[in-house]
Design a protein around this motif. Structure first.
Motif, PDB file in Angstrom:
ATOM      1  N   GLY A 153       0.792  -1.214   0.000  1.00  0.00           N
ATOM      2  CA  GLY A 153       0.000   0.000   0.000  1.00  0.00           C
ATOM      3  C   GLY A 153       0.821   1.259   0.000  1.00  0.00           C
ATOM      4  O   GLY A 153       1.840   1.369  -0.707  1.00  0.00           O
ATOM      5  N   ILE A 169      -3.662  -1.769   0.722  1.00  0.00           N
ATOM      6  CA  ILE A 169      -4.464  -2.288  -0.380  1.00  0.00           C
ATOM      7  C   ILE A 169      -5.063  -3.618   0.083  1.00  0.00           C
ATOM      8  O   ILE A 169      -4.327  -4.489   0.561  1.00  0.00           O
ATOM      9  N   ASP A 214      -7.453  -7.526  -3.855  1.00  0.00           N
ATOM     10  CA  ASP A 214      -6.964  -6.761  -5.005  1.00  0.00           C
ATOM     11  C   ASP A 214      -5.482  -6.979  -5.283  1.00  0.00           C
ATOM     12  O   ASP A 214      -4.926  -6.360  -6.207  1.00  0.00           O
ATOM     13  N   TRP A 215      -4.837  -7.841  -4.543  1.00  0.00           N
ATOM     14  CA  TRP A 215      -3.399  -8.033  -4.707  1.00  0.00           C
ATOM     15  C   TRP A 215      -3.052  -8.707  -6.024  1.00  0.00           C
ATOM     16  O   TRP A 215      -3.814  -9.527  -6.556  1.00  0.00           O
ATOM     17  N   ALA A 254      -2.272   0.721  -8.678  1.00  0.00           N
ATOM     18  CA  ALA A 254      -3.202   0.916  -7.563  1.00  0.00           C
ATOM     19  C   ALA A 254      -3.416   2.416  -7.427  1.00  0.00           C
ATOM     20  O   ALA A 254      -2.458   3.195  -7.477  1.00  0.00           O
ATOM     21  N   PHE A 309      -4.924   5.865  -5.463  1.00  0.00           N
ATOM     22  CA  PHE A 309      -5.280   6.461  -4.184  1.00  0.00           C
ATOM     23  C   PHE A 309      -5.755   7.890  -4.399  1.00  0.00           C
ATOM     24  O   PHE A 309      -5.194   8.624  -5.209  1.00  0.00           O
ATOM     25  N   TYR A 366      -8.008   4.537  -0.703  1.00  0.00           N
ATOM     26  CA  TYR A 366      -7.724   3.586  -1.780  1.00  0.00           C
ATOM     27  C   TYR A 366      -8.923   3.514  -2.721  1.00  0.00           C
ATOM     28  O   TYR A 366     -10.064   3.347  -2.271  1.00  0.00           O
ATOM     29  N   THR A 424      -7.748  -0.782  -8.443  1.00  0.00           N
ATOM     30  CA  THR A 424      -6.672  -0.970  -9.412  1.00  0.00           C
ATOM     31  C   THR A 424      -7.157  -0.628 -10.810  1.00  0.00           C
ATOM     32  O   THR A 424      -8.350  -0.646 -11.098  1.00  0.00           O
TER      33      THR A 424
END
Length: 372
Positions: free
Chosen positions: A264, A283, A287-288, A318, A320, A330, A333
């Motif tokens: 993150g 994150i 969503d990884w 990603a 933000f 956040y 993606t």
């Protein structure tokens, strides 16, 4: 049956040979692969011109055709002895390129660690080429000063004469990595904030570059605001937006896909340099990304208006939101390539375009930033 035995025997002998080659030349596999997979390490822009650095050396593109940058010229003459283009910046008619060996930090037998190059923008010809004892990482210009980060230290140069640049300050600390960095101006002073990989963050005062001095050092896993602590991690890039610094947060190799894995954004409140407040925005695991790169991502960060973009492997970037600068949110993606390509460097232009480079190939992807 005899034929199968012969084939199996041949395969066994090949495996033994490969094991022997790997033992005495463990980087031959990388040498062979990177002889054709010339991936990207850095991207910068100037109006509609794009420059990339990587295993391919330096490339210059024109981004006149949306989504399809046209390659104009390249220079890989300096890419010998496992030296690659790692980063760079531009000023006036010149491009300043940092180059480094792609061998691991602990390997010492390579003949060169890095180089600082000054190239003409027009044709990418080399004007100045300075060897370095460091694996050079990034470069940024502030007036007539050029700051260059590396492993294990950094340098400051006077570039008032591009063909005859002068080193005015040098710092080395064995075992320390100086990765991405940014400038901060406060109370008529100039500071530099460095990402220090697994060590977190350092801020230096370079108002008088010849006598630059460290202001503070913030460990990555400690000194969290509110009493919480992070597991070990790594930070490789940052952007300064005073009074905040936003830095990448990724897992180390040993924490990757473990319970201590965190991915993150680190947020530093530096309004009081004697009492820096650090928080983190993570994150969520669903969503990884799953495809790992050499350094576990995110490893690059770029900003456009009130959005931050962090590279995130096959997920793209990603995103933000920093409308509330102290409390980034956040947003999810975004697949920059449109096909799940493994992304490494990213760069947002002032005109609202996001460029991303492939980790494996020379491909450059372009996306119009939509901030809805």
């Amino acid at each position: 049956m005899k034929k199968l035995i012969a084939i199996a025997g041949g395969i066994f002998i090949c495996l033994i040979i490969l094991a022997g080659v790997n033992k005495y030349n463990p980087y031959l596999r990388t040498d062979l692969f990177r002889s054709f997979a010339k991936g990207n390490w850095y991207i910068l822009s100037e109006k509609d011109t794009i420059y990339t650095m990587g295993y391919h050396g330096v490339r210059k593109y024109i981004a006149s055709d949306p989504g399809n940058p046209e390659l104009l010229i390249e220079n890989d003459d300096f890419c010998t002895d496992r030296i690659i283009g790692r980063g760079g910046c531009e000023k006036d008619d010149y491009l300043y390129v940092t180059a480094r060996s792609f061998l691991p930090v602990k390997v010492k037998e390579n003949r060169r660690s890095g180089e600082l190059l000054v190239l003409k923008k027009s044709d990418l010809s080399i004007v100045t080429q300075l060897k370095s004892d460091m694996k050079l990482v990034e470069a940024r210009v502030k007036g007539d000063l050029l700051v260059v980060s590396g492993i294990p230290g950094f340098c400051i140069y006077n570039i008032s004469s591009p063909g005859n640049i002068k080193e005015v300050f040098s710092w080395r600390r064995p075992g320390k990595e100086y990765q991405g960095f940014d400038f901060i101006e406060k109370d008529e002073n100039i500071f530099v904030a460095f990402s220090n990989f697994g060590d977190g963050l350092e801020i230096w005062d370079i108002t008088r570059p010849e006598t630059a001095s460290i202001v503070c050092s913030i460990p990555i896993e400690k000194q969290m605001w509110g009493g919480k602590e992070l597991p070990a991690g790594q930070s490789m890039d940052l952007v300064a937006n005073y009074p905040y610094i936003y830095a990448t947060l990724g897992p180390l190799s040993e924490t990757f896909k473990t319970e201590n894995d965190r991915r993150g954004l680190l947020v530093y409140d530096i309004s009081d340099l004697n009492n820096i407040k650090k928080t983190a925005v993570f994150i969520p695991r669903p969503d990884w990304y799953h495809r790992k790169t050499g350094d576990r991502q995110p490893t690059y960060i770029t900003q456009y208006k009130d959005r931050l973009y962090l590279n995130f492997a096959e997920k793209g970037v990603a995103v933000f939101d920093i409308k509330d600068a102290a409390n980034p949110g956040y947003r999810g993606t975004l697949d920059v390539s449109g096909k799940g390509a493994l992304i490494q460097p990213i760069h947002a232009t002032e005109s609202g375009k996001l460029f991303a480079g492939s980790y494996y190939w020379t491909d450059v992807y372009e996306l119009e930033i939509n901030q809805n």
